[in-house]
Design a protein around this motif. Structure first.
Motif, PDB file in Angstrom:
ATOM      1  N   VAL A 351      68.483  35.233  15.184  1.00 33.42           N
ATOM      2  CA  VAL A 351      69.528  35.152  13.973  1.00 33.42           C
ATOM      3  C   VAL A 351      68.627  36.027  12.145  1.00 33.42           C
ATOM      4  O   VAL A 351      68.008  34.510  11.868  1.00 33.42           O
ATOM      5  CB  VAL A 351      70.526  34.356  13.622  1.00 33.42           C
ATOM      6  CG1 VAL A 351      71.602  35.604  12.707  1.00 33.42           C
ATOM      7  CG2 VAL A 351      71.401  34.547  15.469  1.00 33.42           C
ATOM      8  N   ASP A 352      68.266  37.332  12.238  1.00 31.98           N
ATOM      9  CA  ASP A 352      67.746  37.523  10.892  1.00 31.98           C
ATOM     10  C   ASP A 352      68.554  38.742  10.043  1.00 31.98           C
ATOM     11  O   ASP A 352      69.340  39.539  10.837  1.00 31.98           O
ATOM     12  CB  ASP A 352      66.564  38.790  11.368  1.00 31.98           C
ATOM     13  CG  ASP A 352      65.355  38.215  11.938  1.00 31.98           C
ATOM     14  OD1 ASP A 352      64.841  36.808  12.103  1.00 31.98           O
ATOM     15  OD2 ASP A 352      64.346  38.250  12.846  1.00 31.98           O
ATOM     16  N   VAL A 353      68.425  38.113   8.711  1.00 28.38           N
ATOM     17  CA  VAL A 353      69.380  38.555   7.813  1.00 28.38           C
ATOM     18  C   VAL A 353      68.708  40.177   6.913  1.00 28.38           C
ATOM     19  O   VAL A 353      67.496  38.986   6.559  1.00 28.38           O
ATOM     20  CB  VAL A 353      70.223  37.355   6.881  1.00 28.38           C
ATOM     21  CG1 VAL A 353      71.152  38.317   5.843  1.00 28.38           C
ATOM     22  CG2 VAL A 353      71.481  36.958   8.094  1.00 28.38           C
ATOM     23  N   VAL A 354      69.194  40.976   7.538  1.00 29.47           N
ATOM     24  CA  VAL A 354      68.473  41.933   6.792  1.00 29.47           C
ATOM     25  C   VAL A 354      68.719  42.323   5.356  1.00 29.47           C
ATOM     26  O   VAL A 354      69.833  43.020   6.179  1.00 29.47           O
ATOM     27  CB  VAL A 354      67.709  43.048   7.530  1.00 29.47           C
ATOM     28  CG1 VAL A 354      67.311  44.021   6.670  1.00 29.47           C
ATOM     29  CG2 VAL A 354      66.523  42.182   8.408  1.00 29.47           C
ATOM     30  N   ALA A 355      68.397  42.594   4.518  1.00 27.00           N
ATOM     31  CA  ALA A 355      69.244  43.159   3.082  1.00 27.00           C
ATOM     32  C   ALA A 355      68.514  43.861   2.900  1.00 27.00           C
ATOM     33  O   ALA A 355      67.334  44.052   1.895  1.00 27.00           O
ATOM     34  CB  ALA A 355      70.067  42.098   1.914  1.00 27.00           C
ATOM     35  N   GLU A 364      67.357  30.043  14.339  1.00 27.52           N
ATOM     36  CA  GLU A 364      67.484  30.514  16.192  1.00 27.52           C
ATOM     37  C   GLU A 364      68.258  30.067  16.762  1.00 27.52           C
ATOM     38  O   GLU A 364      68.546  28.774  15.784  1.00 27.52           O
ATOM     39  CB  GLU A 364      65.777  30.086  16.676  1.00 27.52           C
ATOM     40  CG  GLU A 364      65.641  30.263  17.791  1.00 27.52           C
ATOM     41  CD  GLU A 364      64.662  30.480  18.579  1.00 27.52           C
ATOM     42  OE1 GLU A 364      64.602  29.925  20.154  1.00 27.52           O
ATOM     43  OE2 GLU A 364      63.501  29.839  17.756  1.00 27.52           O
ATOM     44  N   VAL A 365      68.891  30.618  17.294  1.00 24.90           N
ATOM     45  CA  VAL A 365      70.791  30.411  17.287  1.00 24.90           C
ATOM     46  C   VAL A 365      70.319  30.343  19.159  1.00 24.90           C
ATOM     47  O   VAL A 365      70.065  30.824  19.649  1.00 24.90           O
ATOM     48  CB  VAL A 365      71.788  30.496  17.271  1.00 24.90           C
ATOM     49  CG1 VAL A 365      73.360  30.262  17.412  1.00 24.90           C
ATOM     50  CG2 VAL A 365      71.997  30.409  15.293  1.00 24.90           C
ATOM     51  N   SER A 366      71.156  28.814  19.998  1.00 27.87           N
ATOM     52  CA  SER A 366      71.175  29.176  21.115  1.00 27.87           C
ATOM     53  C   SER A 366      72.447  29.033  21.500  1.00 27.87           C
ATOM     54  O   SER A 366      73.908  28.899  20.672  1.00 27.87           O
ATOM     55  CB  SER A 366      71.292  27.500  21.781  1.00 27.87           C
ATOM     56  OG  SER A 366      69.719  26.923  22.476  1.00 27.87           O
ATOM     57  N   VAL A 377      73.275  31.514   8.525  1.00 25.49           N
ATOM     58  CA  VAL A 377      72.061  30.988   8.367  1.00 25.49           C
ATOM     59  C   VAL A 377      72.176  31.382   6.998  1.00 25.49           C
ATOM     60  O   VAL A 377      72.892  32.552   6.153  1.00 25.49           O
ATOM     61  CB  VAL A 377      71.574  32.349   9.128  1.00 25.49           C
ATOM     62  CG1 VAL A 377      70.347  33.058   8.502  1.00 25.49           C
ATOM     63  CG2 VAL A 377      71.977  32.754  10.211  1.00 25.49           C
ATOM     64  N   ASN A 378      71.499  30.856   6.320  1.00 25.96           N
ATOM     65  CA  ASN A 378      70.862  30.736   4.698  1.00 25.96           C
ATOM     66  C   ASN A 378      70.392  31.717   4.173  1.00 25.96           C
ATOM     67  O   ASN A 378      69.057  32.425   4.783  1.00 25.96           O
ATOM     68  CB  ASN A 378      70.513  29.440   3.931  1.00 25.96           C
ATOM     69  CG  ASN A 378      71.949  28.882   3.932  1.00 25.96           C
ATOM     70  OD1 ASN A 378      72.984  28.657   4.004  1.00 25.96           O
ATOM     71  ND2 ASN A 378      70.968  27.008   3.873  1.00 25.96           N
TER      72      ASN A 378
END
Length: 538
Positions: A351-355, A364-366, A377-378
Motif C-alpha cells: 500500500v503506497d500513499v502518494v501525495a 505491506e498488508v495481507s 498507513v503513516n
C-alpha cells in the motif's frame, strides 16, 4: 450494414416505392415523391444561355425555371421526383426572381449513390462554371455557388435502385468550402437559413442543417438494423470488479441508444446513449450480458457476451477508499485505507500513499480471501499546503497545516518549608506539546514579577525538568509561578518550629510584643526585595 427491402427480385425491377424513408438522428420520416409526366430534366427546366446543351429555353439567369412552387429564398429544398424515366433526388438552392434571395454557397457530399443512376441535372453546367462538381461512381461532392435572385442545385436519377441508404452530408454557411471566397457569401445577407424536405402534397419537414441524412426507398419499417457486436473487458474477473461492456453497431443508420441486460434475465437493466457501460458483479458465477441497439428505424436483434466472475483461487486485492482526517507538515499522519480482496485466495499488497505524485508512506498488508479490511498507513507530508492523496485508484484531498511548537507546564514543585538565607530548588516540569522543535523562554515569577528566565530547547513531544536554585532572606509565605502552574511555600527562621504557620503581616503571634508582627512583616518584605538571591540550573 443497414439492410433495405430489395429493389430487384428475380432479375425484375420492382415498381418505384410509394415513399422514401429519410433518417436524421433519432427521427425517420417517410416522404412521398412528387409525380409528373415529364422527365426530371424538363420538370427542373434548367436554363442558361446555352439551350443546345440543356435542351431547355435560353435564359441568362442560370437557374431552375421549374419546381417554382417548391423554391424558397435563403432555403435549400430537397424533394423526390417520380417521372417516366424513374425516381430522382432533387436539390434546389434559393429562389428565382425573389429579391430576398441574396445568393450564397453550400457544399454537399452524396455517398452510396446507385451505380446504375446518374446526375440528370447538374446546375450549373456550362463552360467555366462557378460550381465545382466532383462526380465518382457512387459518390459526388459539389460546391454550389449562386447569385442574388437565382437558384442552384441538381437532380440524381435512379434512387429507387438503392440497396443501401444514400448518405447526404450538408455544409452550409461557414462550413461551406467557398464561404467567404464566393462573392455572394461571407455576410449575414447571404446566409442560408433553412434546409427542408418537401413531399407531393407540399408538406415540409425541417432538417438539422449540421447533421447528415440517410435516404432509402420504402418506409421506415423497411430498414433493418443489424445486431451489434458486443465484448467484455475483462471477461474473467473477481467479484465486485468493474467490467466494461462495449457494443459496435455496424451500419450507416446511427444507433441512438443501447439497451443493456446485464445478467441475462431478459430485463433491460440500463439504457445508455453511448456504446459502452460499466458493470460489476457481487456474486461469483457465469453471467450473460446482452445489448440491443435502438435507432430511428427500430431496434436490432440482441447481441450477447459471457462474463465469468469470482471463479479463481488467486487473490484479487484492490483499494476501495482512502481518507485522512488532518495532517501536519513533517509529522507522521495516519491515512486510512479500505481494502477489498474479491479473489478466492489470501494475498498481500504493498500500500503506497502518494501525495501529488510523491510517495509519502508505504506499508505491506495481507488481506484474507473474500474479505474487506481497513488499515492505517503513516504518511509524512514535507510541507504545509493542499495535497491530492492517492492510494491505487482511490483519492482524497487533504489540507496539511504548518508544524507549530507549544510549551506546557505540568507541575511546579518546592521543598517546603525552606530556611531563610539558604538556597533551595524550585522545579518546573515542562513539555513541548506542539509538533515542531523550538527554544522556549521558561520564566519563574515571585511576588508577581519575573525573577529568573531560562532558555530551554525541546523537540516536539520532549519533557524536561527545569530547576531554579533560589535564596530568600526574609521569612514569609510565597507563591512561585511558572507558566500557568503555581506552588506555595514558606520561608522560616532557623529557630522556628517546622510545623508552626508563618505570621501574616499585620497580625500578632502568641507571646509576642504588641506591634512586633507588623514591624517584622515590613522588615521581611524589605529584606526580600533587597537581598533576594537566586540562581537557576536546568
Amino acid at each position: 450494414m443497414v439492410l433495405l427491402a430489395a429493389a430487384v427480385v428475380g432479375g425484375a425491377t420492382t415498381p418505384p416505392p410509394d415513399t422514401y424513408a429519410v433518417v436524421q438522428g433519432d427521427r425517420c420520416v417517410a416522404v412521398a415523391p412528387v409525380t409528373g409526366g415529364q422527365s426530371v430534366e424538363s420538370a427542373y427546366d434548367y436554363r442558361t444561355p446555352f439551350p443546345n446543351q440543356t435542351g431547355n429555353p435560353s435564359a441568362s439567369d442560370y437557374s431552375a425555371h421549374g419546381f417554382r412552387q417548391y423554391q424558397a429564398s435563403r432555403t435549400t429544398t430537397m424533394l423526390f421526383y417520380s417521372g417516366p424515366q424513374g425516381d430522382s433526388l432533387v436539390t434546389l438552392n434559393g429562389e428565382l426572381d425573389n429579391a430576398d434571395e441574396g445568393g450564397s454557397t453550400a457544399t454537399f457530399e452524396f455517398q452510396n449513390l446507385p451505380q446504375s443512376g446518374s446526375w440528370a441535372v447538374q446546375d450549373d453546367d456550362y463552360p467555366d462554371r462557378d460550381d465545382d462538381w466532383t462526380v465518382g461512381t457512387t459518390e459526388t461532392t459539389v460546391d454550389w455557388m449562386w447569385g442574388p435572385e437565382r437558384t442552384d442545385g441538381g437532380a440524381f436519377r435512379g434512387i429507387a435502385s438503392a440497396t443501401e441508404p444514400i448518405v447526404v452530408r450538408p455544409a452550409f454557411n461557414e462550413r461551406a468550402t467557398a464561404w467567404g471566397e464566393w462573392e455572394h457569401s461571407g455576410t449575414a445577407d447571404h446566409r442560408v437559413q433553412r434546409w427542408r424536405l418537401v413531399d407531393d402534397g407540399g408538406q415540409t419537414v425541417t432538417l438539422d442543417m449540421t447533421e447528415p441524412i440517410l435516404v432509402a426507398p420504402g418506409s421506415c419499417a423497411d430498414f433493418s438494423l443489424p445486431a451489434p457486436s458486443v465484448g467484455a473487458t475483462p471477461d474473467d474477473v473477481p467479484r465486485n470488479r468493474p467490467v466494461t461492456l462495449s457494443a459496435t453497431a455496424d451500419g450507416v443508420v446511427p444507433a441512438t441508444s443501447y439497451r443493456w441486460d446485464l445478467d441475462g434475465d431478459g430485463t433491460v437493466d440500463r439504457v445508455t446513449e453511448t456504446a459502452t457501460t460499466e458493470v460489476s458483479y457481487a456474486s461469483a458465477g457465469t453471467y450473460t450480458a446482452s445489448v440491443v441497439a435502438a435507432s430511428a428505424v427500430g431496434t436490432s436483434d440482441p447481441a450477447s457476451v459471457t462474463v465469468r466472475v469470482g471463479q479463481s483461487d488467486e487473490p484479487a486485492i484492490g483499494v476501495r477508499d482512502v481518507s485522512v482526517e488532518s495532517a501536519v507538515a513533517g509529522e507522521p499522519t495516519p491515512v486510512r485505507v479500505d481494502l477489498v480482496n474479491d479473489g478466492g485466495g489470501e494475498g498481500s499488497i504493498q500500500v503506497d500513499v502518494v501525495a501529488d505524485d510523491d510517495r509519502v508512506g508505504s506499508r505491506e498488508v495481507s488481506v484474507s480471501a473474500l474479505s474487506n479490511e481497513s488499515v492505517t498507513v503513516n504518511a509524512t507530508f514535507p510541507e504545509e499546503g493542499e495535497y491530492t492523496v492517492e492510494v491505487g485508484s482511490a483519492r482524497t484531498e487533504v489540507s496539511v497545516a504548518e508544524a507549530q511548537p507549544e510549551l506546557a507546564v505540568s507541575d511546579v514543585a518546592v521543598d517546603d518549608p525552606v530556611p531563610v538565607d539558604e538556597p533551595f530548588t524550585i522545579t518546573a516540569s515542562v513539555e513541548n506539546v506542539g509538533n515542531a522543535a523550538a527554544e522556549f523562554d521558561v520564566r519563574l515569577q515571585l511576588f508577581g514579577e519575573v525573577v529568573e528566565s531560562r532558555e530551554v530547547a525541546l523537540d516536539d513531544g520532549e519533557r524536561r525538568a527545569v530547576e531554579f536554585d533560589v535564596t530568600v532572606s526574609a521569612p514569609g509565605s510565597y507563591t512561585a509561578r511558572v507558566g500557568d502552574r503555581t506552588a506555595e511555600f514558606d520561608v522560616r527562621d532557623s529557630g522556628e518550629a517546622t510545623a508552626s504557620p508563618t505570621t501574616t503581616p499585620g497580625g500578632a503571634g502568641t507571646g509576642s510584643t504588641p506591634g512586633y508582627g507588623l514591624l517584622a512583616g515590613i522588615f521581611a518584605l524589605a529584606a526580600v526585595l533587597v537581598h533576594l538571591l537566586h540562581r537557576a540550573s536546568g
